[in-house]
Design an enzyme around this catalytic site. Structure first.
Site, PDB file in Angstrom:
ATOM      1  CG  ASP A 202      -0.227  -0.173   2.531  1.00 15.69           C
ATOM      2  OD1 ASP A 202       1.005  -0.380   2.524  1.00 15.69           O
ATOM      3  OD2 ASP A 202      -0.895  -0.100   3.587  1.00 15.69           O
ATOM      4  CG  ASP A 279       6.517  -2.208  13.128  1.00 14.49           C
ATOM      5  OD1 ASP A 279       6.042  -3.071  13.891  1.00 14.49           O
ATOM      6  OD2 ASP A 279       5.797  -1.380  12.530  1.00 14.49           O
TER       7      ASP A 279
END
Ligand code: UD1
Ligand code: MN
Length: 435
Positions: A202, A279
């Site tokens: 995206d 992350d």
């Protein structure tokens, strides 16, 4: 007569010889030969042999040592060859783009830009790794395999991950972390590449996306205090960045969202890759180990993924305002050596030090708008958060590090003026308890 004479001479010689021998060997030095006793001779001989033996074994040892050294040298050389940073021509290393996909057919939007701006598909081959086994998405990706020669790999394990109830809602984070691990193993262990740029399905990219990574690769490679290059500025909203498209920073915060790492990094973190929340895991000191990333003033990626694993709240509040750079900066033709730690740290410290300090209220009042840059101090977590909220920047911490921060300093634009939100001069480092 002649014969008799000859016999006589022989007899005389024989007798003289015997006498002489007797005299030499026995009468003068009884028990000794050549002035040395037989015992001594034997002892000497034994000594000689022992010396010779020890000399031989010394020789053998030296030979062994030599061969060992030779082997060690070869090993050293191999280690040097594979680990020592050496000057690299930016255009020498093949850096694949790893596009992480799942079930969104809009992956074509990302792919279109990645193909459009790709300056050299041999140097930047595109690999789409697809999770989720979604047929319509797979069909979209397959079109690009035929038309543009991209590579389509499929994560073989799309099974549900059994999770206890409170974690069930995080299934997506678990799956995508598992997918990342598999895909990165493919890149580094199956295809054997030496670096990678990771993007998600995206993300849009800027026209100079490849140029940016191409130029920063040698900097990353040569500076062991760097562990990534990211296309992302967490405070990169419209109105909060300057027009300096060529401006780059070091940051202690791992930004992700279009980022590059080297093989050595994957070899380090791959084996302990987490089950979920990869992350944030990267941002933990156990992984980061004090290392920094390069990040731009103006983002080289932006996201159009309204609905994602993190449910889109973040998108409406924040992500949709990110400014994507639209100018092409010829980074490979500029000198980026200023980003190395030894040059950057003193330069950045002096830059902040020389900036006039003001209160938040004063900065907001615009009374000092004649100054190019202003500095606002924060000493506590609360102070940071309150100032961040007032000035509109991200106010959260990960492992004690505010987004974008380098040495605790957060740089951003406020009403056209550079602001450094800065810890006090006696600052000693991030506090992981700040969250
Ligand atoms: C957010 C982050 C993203 C990070 C992720 C994990 C932002 C804007 N995005 O994801 O960078 O990787 O958290 O902490 O901050 N995917 C799979 N398998 C799945 C589900 C998703 O491979 O089962 C892939 C998607 O194709 C996509 C990536 O994972 O490439 C992220 O998924 P997305 O749905 O976009 O989640 P975000 O909330 O944006
Ligand atoms: Mn997303």
């Amino acid at each position: 007569m002649r014969r008799k004479h000859l016999v006589g001479v022989v007899v005389v010689i024989f007798l003289t010889w015997n006498l002489l021998m007797y005299y030499m060997l026995v009468s003068k030095n009884p028990g000794k030969i050549g002035g040395v006793s037989v015992k001594d001779q034997l002892r000497n001989l034994q000594g000689d042999i022992e010396r010779q033996l020890s000399h031989n074994s010394e020789l053998l040892q030296q030979l062994r040592k030599f061969r060992e050294n030779e082997r060690a040298e070869k090993l050293d050389e191999e280690i040097r060859r594979t680990t020592t940073p050496r000057p690299i021509r930016a255009e020498d290393t093949i850096i694949p783009i790893l596009l992480i996909a799942c079930d969104r057919t809009t992956v074509s939007r990302s792919l279109d830009l990645l193909i459009k701006y790709n300056p050299n598909k041999k140097r930047f081959p595109i690999i789409v790794s697809q999770d989720c086994g979604h047929k319509p998405t797979a069909d979209v990706i397959q079109r690009y395999v035929g038309e543009y020669g991209i590579q389509h790999i499929k994560h073989p394990n799309t099974s549900e991950i059994p999770l206890p109830w409170p974690q069930k809602k995080f299934q997506g984070y678990y799956k995508l972390s598992r997918h990342y691990k598999w895909a990165l193993n493919q890149v580094f262990h199956t295809f054997n590449y030496s670096a990678v740029i990771i993007v998600e399905d995206d993300l849009d990219i800027s026209p100079d996306f490849y140029e940016y990574f191409s130029a920063t690769f040698p900097v990353l490679h040569q500076d062991p205090s760097l562990w990534c290059v990211s296309a992302w500025n967490d405070n990169g909203k419209v109105g909060m960045v300057s027009e300096e498209a060529d401006l780059l920073y070091r940051t202690d915060f791992f930004p992700g969202l279009g980022w590059m790492m080297e093989r050595s990094m994957w070899i380090e973190i791959g084996p302990k890759w987490p089950e979920a929340f990869w992350d944030d895991w990267m941002r933990h000191p156990d992984q980061r180990k004090g290392r920094a990333c390069i990040r731009p003033e103006i983002c080289r990626t932006s996201t159009f993924g309204k609905k994602g694993v993190s449910k889109g709240l973040f998108y409406e509040k924040h992500l949709k305002f990110i400014k994507l750079n639209d100018k092409f900066v010829p980074f490979t033709k500029t000198d980026l050596s200023y980003l190395s730690k030894e040059k950057y740290d003193p330069y950045f410290a002096k830059l902040v030090e020389d900036t006039p300090e003001v209160s938040v209220a004063e900065a907001m009042s615009g009374r000092r708008s004649n100054m190019k840059a202003l500095k606002i101090l924060y000493s506590t977590k609360e102070e940071f958060k309150s100032t961040a909220k007032k000035l509109g920047i991200m106010d959260d911490f990960k492992a004690g590090v505010p987004r974008v921060a380098y040495k605790g300093v957060v740089s951003f634009m406020y009403k056209g003026q550079r602001i450094y939100l800065t810890p006090p001069p006696n600052w000693t480092g991030y506090d992981v308890k700040w969250s």
